[in-house]
Design a protein around this motif. Structure first.
Motif, PDB file in Angstrom:
ATOM      1  N   VAL A  20       5.764 -56.776  37.198  1.00 23.67           N
ATOM      2  CA  VAL A  20       4.611 -57.515  37.726  1.00 23.67           C
ATOM      3  C   VAL A  20       3.318 -56.800  37.343  1.00 23.67           C
ATOM      4  CG1 VAL A  20       3.432 -58.224  39.825  1.00 23.67           C
ATOM      5  CG2 VAL A  20       5.859 -58.613  39.598  1.00 23.67           C
ATOM      6  N   LEU A  21       3.312 -55.460  37.436  1.00 25.05           N
ATOM      7  CA  LEU A  21       2.105 -54.729  37.025  1.00 25.05           C
ATOM      8  C   LEU A  21       1.800 -54.996  35.559  1.00 25.05           C
ATOM      9  CD1 LEU A  21       2.440 -51.237  38.765  1.00 25.05           C
ATOM     10  CD2 LEU A  21       0.968 -53.155  39.386  1.00 25.05           C
ATOM     11  N   ALA A  22       2.832 -54.890  34.722  1.00 22.11           N
ATOM     12  CA  ALA A  22       2.621 -55.112  33.290  1.00 22.11           C
ATOM     13  C   ALA A  22       2.143 -56.540  33.045  1.00 22.11           C
ATOM     14  CB  ALA A  22       3.910 -54.833  32.525  1.00 22.11           C
ATOM     15  N   GLY A  23       2.796 -57.506  33.712  1.00 26.46           N
ATOM     16  CA  GLY A  23       2.428 -58.906  33.529  1.00 26.46           C
ATOM     17  C   GLY A  23       1.008 -59.165  34.002  1.00 26.46           C
ATOM     18  N   THR A  24       0.628 -58.562  35.127  1.00 29.16           N
ATOM     19  CA  THR A  24      -0.720 -58.765  35.643  1.00 29.16           C
ATOM     20  C   THR A  24      -1.750 -58.205  34.675  1.00 29.16           C
ATOM     21  OG1 THR A  24       0.232 -58.455  37.830  1.00 29.16           O
ATOM     22  CG2 THR A  24      -2.143 -58.520  37.696  1.00 29.16           C
ATOM     23  N   ARG A  25      -1.457 -57.029  34.100  1.00 30.63           N
ATOM     24  CA  ARG A  25      -2.375 -56.475  33.098  1.00 30.63           C
ATOM     25  C   ARG A  25      -2.562 -57.459  31.944  1.00 30.63           C
ATOM     26  NH1 ARG A  25      -3.228 -50.940  32.835  1.00 30.63           N
ATOM     27  NH2 ARG A  25      -2.936 -50.836  30.583  1.00 30.63           N
ATOM     28  N   THR A  26      -1.439 -58.025  31.485  1.00 33.90           N
ATOM     29  CA  THR A  26      -1.529 -58.993  30.393  1.00 33.90           C
ATOM     30  C   THR A  26      -2.364 -60.193  30.801  1.00 33.90           C
ATOM     31  OG1 THR A  26       0.642 -58.319  29.654  1.00 33.90           O
ATOM     32  CG2 THR A  26      -0.174 -60.430  28.853  1.00 33.90           C
ATOM     33  N   GLU A  27      -2.136 -60.681  32.028  1.00 30.62           N
ATOM     34  CA  GLU A  27      -2.875 -61.867  32.468  1.00 30.62           C
ATOM     35  C   GLU A  27      -4.365 -61.566  32.590  1.00 30.62           C
ATOM     36  OE1 GLU A  27      -1.618 -64.642  32.424  1.00 30.62           O
ATOM     37  OE2 GLU A  27       0.514 -64.164  32.400  1.00 30.62           O
ATOM     38  N   ILE A  28      -4.684 -60.353  33.062  1.00 29.30           N
ATOM     39  CA  ILE A  28      -6.108 -59.990  33.172  1.00 29.30           C
ATOM     40  C   ILE A  28      -6.744 -59.990  31.789  1.00 29.30           C
ATOM     41  CG2 ILE A  28      -7.681 -58.090  33.694  1.00 29.30           C
ATOM     42  CD1 ILE A  28      -5.891 -57.398  36.050  1.00 29.30           C
ATOM     43  N   ALA A  30       0.771 -58.637  22.269  1.00 28.78           N
ATOM     44  CA  ALA A  30       0.044 -59.670  21.520  1.00 28.78           C
ATOM     45  C   ALA A  30      -1.318 -59.920  22.140  1.00 28.78           C
ATOM     46  CB  ALA A  30       0.869 -60.963  21.507  1.00 28.78           C
ATOM     47  N   VAL A  31      -1.344 -60.041  23.481  1.00 32.66           N
ATOM     48  CA  VAL A  31      -2.619 -60.322  24.145  1.00 32.66           C
ATOM     49  C   VAL A  31      -3.566 -59.147  23.991  1.00 32.66           C
ATOM     50  CG1 VAL A  31      -3.690 -60.688  26.393  1.00 32.66           C
ATOM     51  CG2 VAL A  31      -1.654 -61.973  25.774  1.00 32.66           C
ATOM     52  N   ARG A  32      -3.039 -57.911  24.099  1.00 32.27           N
ATOM     53  CA  ARG A  32      -3.898 -56.738  23.978  1.00 32.27           C
ATOM     54  C   ARG A  32      -4.540 -56.680  22.600  1.00 32.27           C
ATOM     55  NH1 ARG A  32      -0.380 -52.554  25.043  1.00 32.27           N
ATOM     56  NH2 ARG A  32      -0.278 -52.032  22.851  1.00 32.27           N
ATOM     57  N   ARG A  33      -3.714 -56.952  21.580  1.00 31.65           N
ATOM     58  CA  ARG A  33      -4.250 -56.906  20.212  1.00 31.65           C
ATOM     59  C   ARG A  33      -5.297 -57.977  19.996  1.00 31.65           C
ATOM     60  NH1 ARG A  33       0.993 -55.614  16.525  1.00 31.65           N
ATOM     61  NH2 ARG A  33       1.061 -53.392  17.020  1.00 31.65           N
ATOM     62  N   ALA A  34      -5.012 -59.177  20.491  1.00 30.67           N
ATOM     63  CA  ALA A  34      -5.966 -60.277  20.308  1.00 30.67           C
ATOM     64  C   ALA A  34      -7.288 -59.942  20.974  1.00 30.67           C
ATOM     65  CB  ALA A  34      -5.380 -61.565  20.884  1.00 30.67           C
ATOM     66  N   LEU A  35      -7.196 -59.349  22.175  1.00 35.31           N
ATOM     67  CA  LEU A  35      -8.426 -59.011  22.898  1.00 35.31           C
ATOM     68  C   LEU A  35      -9.195 -57.915  22.171  1.00 35.31           C
ATOM     69  CD1 LEU A  35     -10.152 -59.400  25.411  1.00 35.31           C
ATOM     70  CD2 LEU A  35      -8.781 -57.685  26.560  1.00 35.31           C
ATOM     71  N   ASP A  36      -8.467 -56.898  21.689  1.00 31.09           N
ATOM     72  CA  ASP A  36      -9.119 -55.815  20.949  1.00 31.09           C
ATOM     73  C   ASP A  36      -9.859 -56.377  19.743  1.00 31.09           C
ATOM     74  OD1 ASP A  36      -8.264 -54.000  22.713  1.00 31.09           O
ATOM     75  OD2 ASP A  36      -6.632 -53.193  21.488  1.00 31.09           O
ATOM     76  N   GLU A  37      -9.186 -57.265  19.026  1.00 35.91           N
ATOM     77  CA  GLU A  37      -9.773 -57.852  17.832  1.00 35.91           C
ATOM     78  C   GLU A  37     -11.056 -58.596  18.161  1.00 35.91           C
ATOM     79  OE1 GLU A  37      -7.685 -60.844  15.040  1.00 35.91           O
ATOM     80  OE2 GLU A  37      -6.489 -59.014  15.148  1.00 35.91           O
ATOM     81  N   LEU A  38     -10.962 -59.373  19.240  1.00 37.46           N
ATOM     82  CA  LEU A  38     -12.106 -60.169  19.670  1.00 37.46           C
ATOM     83  C   LEU A  38     -13.271 -59.261  20.007  1.00 37.46           C
ATOM     84  CD1 LEU A  38     -12.395 -63.250  20.161  1.00 37.46           C
ATOM     85  CD2 LEU A  38     -12.214 -62.739  22.580  1.00 37.46           C
ATOM     86  N   TRP A  47       6.768 -57.282  27.355  1.00 43.94           N
ATOM     87  CA  TRP A  47       6.186 -56.275  26.489  1.00 43.94           C
ATOM     88  C   TRP A  47       5.531 -56.902  25.262  1.00 43.94           C
ATOM     89  CZ3 TRP A  47       7.858 -53.652  21.762  1.00 43.94           C
ATOM     90  CH2 TRP A  47       7.125 -52.484  21.525  1.00 43.94           C
ATOM     91  N   LEU A  48       6.259 -57.820  24.612  1.00 43.11           N
ATOM     92  CA  LEU A  48       5.719 -58.439  23.403  1.00 43.11           C
ATOM     93  C   LEU A  48       4.473 -59.253  23.701  1.00 43.11           C
ATOM     94  CD1 LEU A  48       8.882 -59.574  21.431  1.00 43.11           C
ATOM     95  CD2 LEU A  48       7.313 -57.692  20.949  1.00 43.11           C
ATOM     96  N   ARG A  49       4.514 -60.005  24.794  1.00 45.17           N
ATOM     97  CA  ARG A  49       3.362 -60.822  25.161  1.00 45.17           C
ATOM     98  C   ARG A  49       2.187 -59.925  25.513  1.00 45.17           C
ATOM     99  NH1 ARG A  49       0.605 -64.972  27.491  1.00 45.17           N
ATOM    100  NH2 ARG A  49       0.045 -64.451  29.611  1.00 45.17           N
ATOM    101  N   GLY A  50       2.477 -58.834  26.225  1.00 45.92           N
ATOM    102  CA  GLY A  50       1.423 -57.894  26.568  1.00 45.92           C
ATOM    103  C   GLY A  50       0.784 -57.325  25.320  1.00 45.92           C
ATOM    104  N   ALA A  94      -1.445 -61.810  39.688  1.00 43.48           N
ATOM    105  CA  ALA A  94      -0.202 -61.126  40.042  1.00 43.48           C
ATOM    106  C   ALA A  94       0.863 -62.138  40.447  1.00 43.48           C
ATOM    107  CB  ALA A  94      -0.450 -60.132  41.173  1.00 43.48           C
ATOM    108  N   ALA A  95       0.441 -63.179  41.188  1.00 35.62           N
ATOM    109  CA  ALA A  95       1.400 -64.223  41.568  1.00 35.62           C
ATOM    110  C   ALA A  95       1.950 -64.894  40.318  1.00 35.62           C
ATOM    111  CB  ALA A  95       0.725 -65.253  42.471  1.00 35.62           C
ATOM    112  N   LYS A  96       1.064 -65.155  39.352  1.00 36.70           N
ATOM    113  CA  LYS A  96       1.513 -65.786  38.117  1.00 36.70           C
ATOM    114  C   LYS A  96       2.493 -64.883  37.383  1.00 36.70           C
ATOM    115  CE  LYS A  96      -0.204 -67.742  33.826  1.00 36.70           C
ATOM    116  NZ  LYS A  96      -1.323 -67.840  32.888  1.00 36.70           N
ATOM    117  N   ALA A  97       2.200 -63.567  37.368  1.00 42.13           N
ATOM    118  CA  ALA A  97       3.054 -62.635  36.641  1.00 42.13           C
ATOM    119  C   ALA A  97       4.406 -62.462  37.322  1.00 42.13           C
ATOM    120  CB  ALA A  97       2.362 -61.284  36.514  1.00 42.13           C
ATOM    121  N   ALA A  98       4.448 -62.685  38.640  1.00 45.58           N
ATOM    122  CA  ALA A  98       5.708 -62.464  39.365  1.00 45.58           C
ATOM    123  C   ALA A  98       6.717 -63.582  39.120  1.00 45.58           C
ATOM    124  CB  ALA A  98       5.425 -62.347  40.865  1.00 45.58           C
TER     125      ALA A  98
END
Lengths: 213, 243, 52
Positions: free
Chosen positions: B220-228, C36-44, C31-34, B91-95
């Protein structure tokens, strides 16, 4: 101690920072123009920025060599606590870069038409402030020790942290030059250095242990 | 007993934010839109500043969030260092990128506002300068995250940097005030009696502050989800390489 | 509809456009990064289940 001897023998960083400091003091009048009043006005700031940058040049050597050849792992497990190792390395860095800068700064002050009243304060300010630069720099070097080609990253991390030292140091010299009271910047500068020396060895040692994990 | 530490579990965090994120995101859009539209279209001009007063509805919320984002990073870093919850570090990274953009908006709107009011885009003013320094701290923090390969090491190092950096950022702010007295007015939003900002401005200002806060939370929530997810991917790849 | 911004029209609109543009870019990036990462993870994860 070993560091001190090594640094003195290698000598490379030693002359390099100094030469850089000198070049800066020569280049600034060439860029700004030779008017003594203008130069005298900006001299404290120029000298301090020069000291900052000269200090930065040799920072990445503080831990990099020991990290690469593995002797940092030995130091981390040695009876001497890593905090002390960090403090000694910062001290060695200061003696090889900070101290020479302090010693040549009056000569460079001459090049920049620094007013006579300011010389004493210039030396005091650099003497008080440059140890903080070395200590903060050691922390930055500890952070980036695992990063290859971390020089640019190191500057990005360290330079913002140099701001308070720069502000109070340059202010101390300017006030000295104008004959104003210097108590406040002097106390604050000393406080920053004391605080950095007290806390940052622990932070730097912590960071080194993380990097060695 | 439900506690905040439950959300330290990445799976639970993902499950909760699955439904929470869209709500926060749309709420952020709605509240910010109300605040900014009110501020832009339906506020009177100030008798001295004219229409430039409308910039306040961007400037103050973004500056507020720029500082709050760093404080949130500081708290999250502490939680990571003490309790080792991965979600906290991520979360810190995403913020950080959100904080950078907020700082940038604060600086840009400030410059655009300063131009007609003070007659200059930039001034050697302590508030302006300490914001620029904050911006540099954000950049250093992000660069350190990007530079280090191992995610746990990166989380540890950036957390320590955030702690030490906070001390120096505060010192820099103090140094900047020492360095110059400055043109910037003091905080005019104080809750003390005899407040200087009229309700005609305050209402939309508070709304857009809330909106910016919600934007921050949503991002931050969206970014944290991506980082997870990125973190999980890295772990999977590493495990496959081992096998 | 457009309010009369007087002689500061340029400054005020510039501030709003720049700020909203920056927030828009940030949202787009997140959004785009999210995605991209989601798709890559799904694929994996799909690959792994295919193999298994």
């Amino acid at each position: 101690m070993r560091d001190l001897r090594l640094a003195l023998r290698a000598g490379g960083g030693f002359g390099l920072g100094l030469a850089f400091f000198l070049i800066l003091a020569v280049l600034v009048p060439l860029g700004v123009g030779p008017e003594p009043e203008v130069l005298a006005r900006i001299a404290p700031g120029v000298l301090w920025v020069g000291a900052l940058l000269a200090c930065l040049l040799s920072l990445d050597r503080i831990f990099a060599l020991d990290y690469e050849d593995g002797s940092l792992d030995l130091l981390a497990t040695a009876p001497l606590p890593l905090e002390a190792v960090v403090a000694i390395k910062a001290l060695a860095h200061w003696i090889t870069t900070g101290l020479p800068l302090v010693l040549v700064s009056p000569v460079l002050g001459l090049l920049l038409f620094l007013p006579g009243a300011a010389y004493g304060w210039l030396i005091v300010a650099l003497l008080l402030g440059t140890p903080a630069l070395s200590m903060i720099g050691a922390f930055g070097a500890a952070l980036t020790v695992g990063v290859k080609r971390g020089g640019l990253l190191l500057s990005l991390l360290v330079l913002p942290m140099y701001v308070p030292t720069l502000v109070f140091g340059a202010e101390l010299v300017s006030r000295g030059a104008q004959g104003l009271s210097v108590g406040t910047p002097l106390a604050l500068l000393a406080g920053i250095t004391a605080g950095a020396a007290a806390i940052l060895p622990f932070a730097a040692a912590l960071v080194l242990r993380i990097n060695l994990r | 007993m439900v506690s905040i530490w439950q959300y330290a579990n990445p799976l639970r965090f993902m499950r909760t934010t699955d439904w929470l994120l869209p709500i926060v995101a749309w709420l952020a859009v709605a509240v910010t839109a109300v605040g900014l539209i009110w501020g832009f279209f339906f506020t009177p001009d100030d008798f001295r500043q004219g229409a430039t007063v409308k910039i306040i509805f961007l400037h103050v919320p973004s500056a507020l969030m720029a500082i709050n984002a760093w404080i949130m990073m500081l708290v999250a870093s502490l939680i990571w260092l003490i309790r080792r919850h991965h979600v906290s570090a991520l979360a810190a990274k995403a913020a950080a990128p959100v904080g950078v953009v907020m700082t940038l908006i604060g600086l840009i709107t400030g410059a655009v506002w300063g131009q007609p009011m003070w007659g200059t885009w930039w001034a050697g003013d302590p508030r302006l300068t300490s914001f620029l320094i904050l911006f540099l701290f954000y950049l250093g923090y992000i660069a350190l995250w990007a530079a280090i390969e191992d995610p746990d090491t990166a989380a540890d190092l950036t957390a320590v940097l955030c702690l030490v950096g906070s001390v120096f950022a505060l010192l820099s702010r103090y140094a900047a005030f020492f360095w110059s007295q400055g043109l910037h007015q003091g905080a005019s939003l104080s809750l003390a009696p005899g407040t200087r900002v009229d309700w005609a401005y305050k209402a939309p200002l508070y709304i857009s502050m809330t909106g910016f806060g919600l934007i921050f939370v949503a991002l931050v929530l969206a970014g944290t989800r991506t980082e997870i997810r990125a973190r999980r991917m890295k772990a999977l790849v590493a495990r496959e390489r081992m096998a | 509809m457009m309010p009369d911004l007087g002689r500061y029209a340029l400054e005020v609109s510039l501030a709003y456009i720049a700020s909203l543009g920056l927030i828009g870019l940030l949202v787009l990036w997140v959004w785009l990064r999210g995605r991209a990462v989601r798709r890559a993870l799904d694929e994996l994860e799909n690959d792994r289940s295919d193999n298994a």
